[in-house]
Design a protein around this motif. Structure first.
Motif, short mmCIF file in Angstrom:
data_model
loop_
_atom_site.label_atom_id
_atom_site.label_comp_id
_atom_site.label_asym_id
_atom_site.label_seq_id
_atom_site.Cartn_x
_atom_site.Cartn_y
_atom_site.Cartn_z
N PRO A 1 -5.78 3.87 -3.73
CA PRO A 1 -6.05 2.54 -3.44
C PRO A 1 -4.44 1.91 -2.94
CG PRO A 1 -7.06 3.27 -5.63
CD PRO A 1 -6.00 4.43 -4.93
N ALA A 2 -3.37 2.45 -3.43
CA ALA A 2 -2.18 1.65 -2.86
C ALA A 2 -2.08 1.92 -1.28
CB ALA A 2 -0.90 2.21 -3.71
N GLN A 3 -2.50 3.11 -1.13
CA GLN A 3 -2.26 3.27 0.39
C GLN A 3 -3.10 2.58 1.41
OE1 GLN A 3 -2.52 7.54 0.97
NE2 GLN A 3 -0.71 8.05 -0.06
N VAL A 4 -4.28 2.39 1.04
CA VAL A 4 -5.36 1.37 1.42
C VAL A 4 -5.05 0.09 1.62
CG1 VAL A 4 -7.83 0.92 1.80
CG2 VAL A 4 -7.16 3.06 1.05
N ARG A 5 -4.43 -0.55 0.62
CA ARG A 5 -4.01 -1.83 0.76
C ARG A 5 -2.68 -1.87 1.47
NH1 ARG A 5 -3.13 -6.99 -1.18
NH2 ARG A 5 -5.06 -7.39 -2.72
N ALA A 6 -1.90 -0.94 1.35
CA ALA A 6 -0.75 -1.24 1.99
C ALA A 6 -1.05 -1.00 3.68
CB ALA A 6 0.19 0.06 1.67
N MET A 7 -2.03 -0.32 4.16
CA MET A 7 -2.41 -0.28 5.44
C MET A 7 -3.05 -1.60 5.80
SD MET A 7 -5.35 0.16 7.63
CE MET A 7 -6.64 0.32 6.52
N ILE A 8 -3.74 -2.27 5.12
CA ILE A 8 -4.20 -3.55 5.53
C ILE A 8 -3.21 -4.61 5.48
CG2 ILE A 8 -5.71 -5.35 4.74
CD1 ILE A 8 -7.64 -3.24 3.18
N GLU A 9 -2.26 -4.77 4.58
CA GLU A 9 -1.11 -5.52 4.66
C GLU A 9 -0.35 -5.26 6.05
OE1 GLU A 9 1.03 -5.87 1.22
OE2 GLU A 9 -0.70 -6.01 -0.38
N LYS A 10 -0.11 -4.35 6.27
CA LYS A 10 0.58 -3.64 7.59
C LYS A 10 0.03 -4.02 8.59
CE LYS A 10 3.34 -0.15 9.56
NZ LYS A 10 2.99 -0.25 10.78
N LEU A 11 -1.40 -4.28 8.86
CA LEU A 11 -2.33 -4.62 9.86
C LEU A 11 -1.83 -6.02 10.07
CD1 LEU A 11 -5.92 -3.17 10.20
CD2 LEU A 11 -3.89 -2.87 11.83
N VAL A 12 -1.82 -6.93 9.15
CA VAL A 12 -1.82 -8.23 9.19
C VAL A 12 -0.34 -8.30 9.55
CG1 VAL A 12 -1.57 -10.37 7.80
CG2 VAL A 12 -3.30 -8.63 7.48
N SER A 13 0.48 -7.93 9.04
CA SER A 13 2.13 -8.42 9.21
C SER A 13 2.61 -7.80 10.55
CB SER A 13 3.13 -7.53 8.20
OG SER A 13 2.90 -6.18 8.01
#
Length: 523
Positions: A301-313
């Motif tokens: 789950p941490a990897q999925v969320r990090a991917m989403i946050e990175k897309l935005v940033s």
């Protein structure tokens, strides 16, 4: 039709509650302080009509029923009419406007009990097609019991509509990380308010929930009914609760599906959505991590969320080119917001596919066909001329007409900065400045919802629009209500969410009018 309904509800709630009830001040208690300050209505805002006011000419009007236009989504079995109502209820002999309604007749006139007034939420949700959607979930005996009535609220759709020429849903645009981005959000909010007021200075002071409730009562009377039943989703529950408070002797049966706390209707309600939407991302991340072999979004789950946050940033410096659309950090949170609404397998898969496409395009890969969910949201954002621009005007007119707002951009900036760390994806949506900050009239004196009118109240525990905690506030304000708790993440439960317990409770109550003896927790 159901897919369009879901977008309607989500867009309405997002735009409304988002545009929502911002009220303001200068510290952590500012929301409460400012919202309580809206009790002084300006002379231009609608005053409460006196008991002696004569509305008989409106209540006794004859309606001309015709086939509904195709764009209403009312369905072939529905008919439509225009109801004349006062623009200003404190001056019923003055200017008038027309409110469009639809009717889906009882399937058995011999068993007909009366009418079921409805509202799909928002504010800003067109409602002429709602009766056909609700009928899909009704049992045959309930379908025989009511003429189901839809309505476009004043200022919207077919009801003397506003069209301010808005080209963006500015209150769903994240400011991003730069000073320039924040200043652009302030300028866009001011521009939206100014466009509406420059065009409709005499109309806007009379668009608010209290007047919509009065319109509902004129409709009830014009349809020849001593009492009316009511069904509302989302903002529609706030409208329904307001109606019960203003006209308690005119109410029969009431169903409130996915309700906000009426005491928090305003900026606080909007802010409450931020943590709920972040939690929805966490829930989705757990789902996606279990399906890493399919979507490759991350094995934890941490990897999925990090991917989403990175897309935005990353989109702040390198916007994602999706077809003709350039998606940056101002737009991406909006796309995430409308992808995390429900926890159904189908919707979760659509979100995963959307993220896969965004990630691939951001990494330089080509995508031949944009996923329909992503394409629809991009069209809604970038092509408001299709329809939604006018609906946005209806949204902000009602919300800004209901609740006072701070006119200090720094107050909103402080809220945004306060939540950027704990809401890395949605802080910019749920703690931003709205057009209401630049509204030119004070709302009418606030009506406190506090009554014992019987009502059936449906609320999902994972609702990201009207959170479960917000719903508890409505349940406590409507003391005669029974609460049906639905596990899961969804918004607007009946009839589409697959929970037979909740759907059976709605049908049973509408049929015989008997509320459960106690609150119910569905499995």
């Amino acid at each position: 039709m159901r897919r369009s309904r879901k977008l309607l509800v989500c867009a309405a709630v997002a735009s409304v509650l988002a545009a929502g009830a911002l009220t303001a001040c200068s510290d952590t208690d500012a929301v409460t302080t400012a919202e309580s300050s809206d009790t002084t209505a300006s002379a231009s805002a609608t005053a409460s009509p006196s008991a002696a006011m004569d509305l008989s000419s409106y209540q006794n009007q004859s309606l001309a029923w015709t086939s509904c236009d195709e764009d209403t989504a009312a369905g072939p079995d529905s008919e439509c009419a225009l109801v004349t109502v006062p623009l200003d209820y404190s001056d019923p002999s003055g200017e008038t406007i027309q409110v469009a309604i639809s009717r889906l007749a009882s399937t058995d006139p011999a068993e007909r009990r009366g009418i079921l007034l409805t509202n799909p939420g928002g504010p800003g949700g067109r409602g002429l097609g709602l009766p056909a959607i609700l009928r899909e979930g009704m049992t045959p005996d309930v379908a025989a019991t009511y003429d189901v009535i839809g309505m476009d609220t004043r200022g919207l759709g077919k009801s003397t509509p506003l069209d301010c020429g808005l080209t963006q849903m500015t209150w769903m645009r994240a400011p991003g990380t730069t000073e320039q981005g924040w200043n652009e959000s302030v300028d866009l909010a001011r521009e939206a308010a100014d466009k509406c007021w420059d065009k409709y200075p005499n109309y806007l002071p009379h668009i608010n929930t209290q007047n919509i409730a009065r319109d509902l009562d004129v409709i009830r009377a014009a349809l020849g009914q001593d009492k009316a039943s009511y069904f509302g989703w989302s903002y529609g529950t706030f409208l329904g609760a307001t109606y019960t408070q203003m006209f308690p002797d005119k109410i029969d049966r009431v169903v409130l599906d996915s309700a906000p706390d009426p005491a928090k209707y305003g900026y606080q309600m909007f802010q409450d959505m931020g943590p709920a939407n972040e939690k929805a991302i966490d829930d989705f991340s757990r789902w996606a991590a279990q399906r890493d072999a399919t979507y490759a979004l991350g094995s934890t789950p941490a990897q999925v969320r990090a991917m989403i946050e990175k897309l935005v940033s990353d989109a702040a410096s390198a916007p994602i080119q999706v077809g003709e659309y350039q998606v940056d950090d101002h737009v991406l949170p909006f796309l995430m917001y409308f992808n995390a609404t429900t926890d159904s397998e189908k919707d979760s898969a659509a979100f995963a596919q959307t993220l896969t496409q965004l990630r691939d395009v951001a990494n330089g890969k080509s995508v031949e066909t944009i996923h329909p969910k992503l394409a629809g949201l991009l069209n809604a954002w970038f092509h408001t001329e299709i329809r939604t621009g006018a609906d946005y005007a209806g949204t902000i007119a009602i919300v800004c007409g209901d609740v006072s707002m701070s006119n200090d951009p720094q107050w909103y900036r402080d809220r945004f900065e306060e939540h950027r760390e704990d809401q890395p994806i949605f802080a910019g949506i749920h703690n931003t400045i709205l057009p209401c900050a630049f509204w030119r009239a004070e709302p009418p004196a606030r009506i406190t919802v506090d009554n014992d009118v019987p009502a059936l109240h449906i609320q999902a525990t994972g609702d990201t629009r009207t959170t479960y905690e917000e719903g508890i506030g409505m349940h406590e304000a409507m003391r005669g209500s029974r609460l049906v708790t639905v596990p899961g993440r969804t918004h607007a439960v009946f009839p589409d969410y697959e929970n037979s317990c909740a759907n059976a409770a709605v049908n049973s109550y509408l049929l015989d009018g008997t509320l459960p003896e106690t609150d119910i927790e569905c499995s």
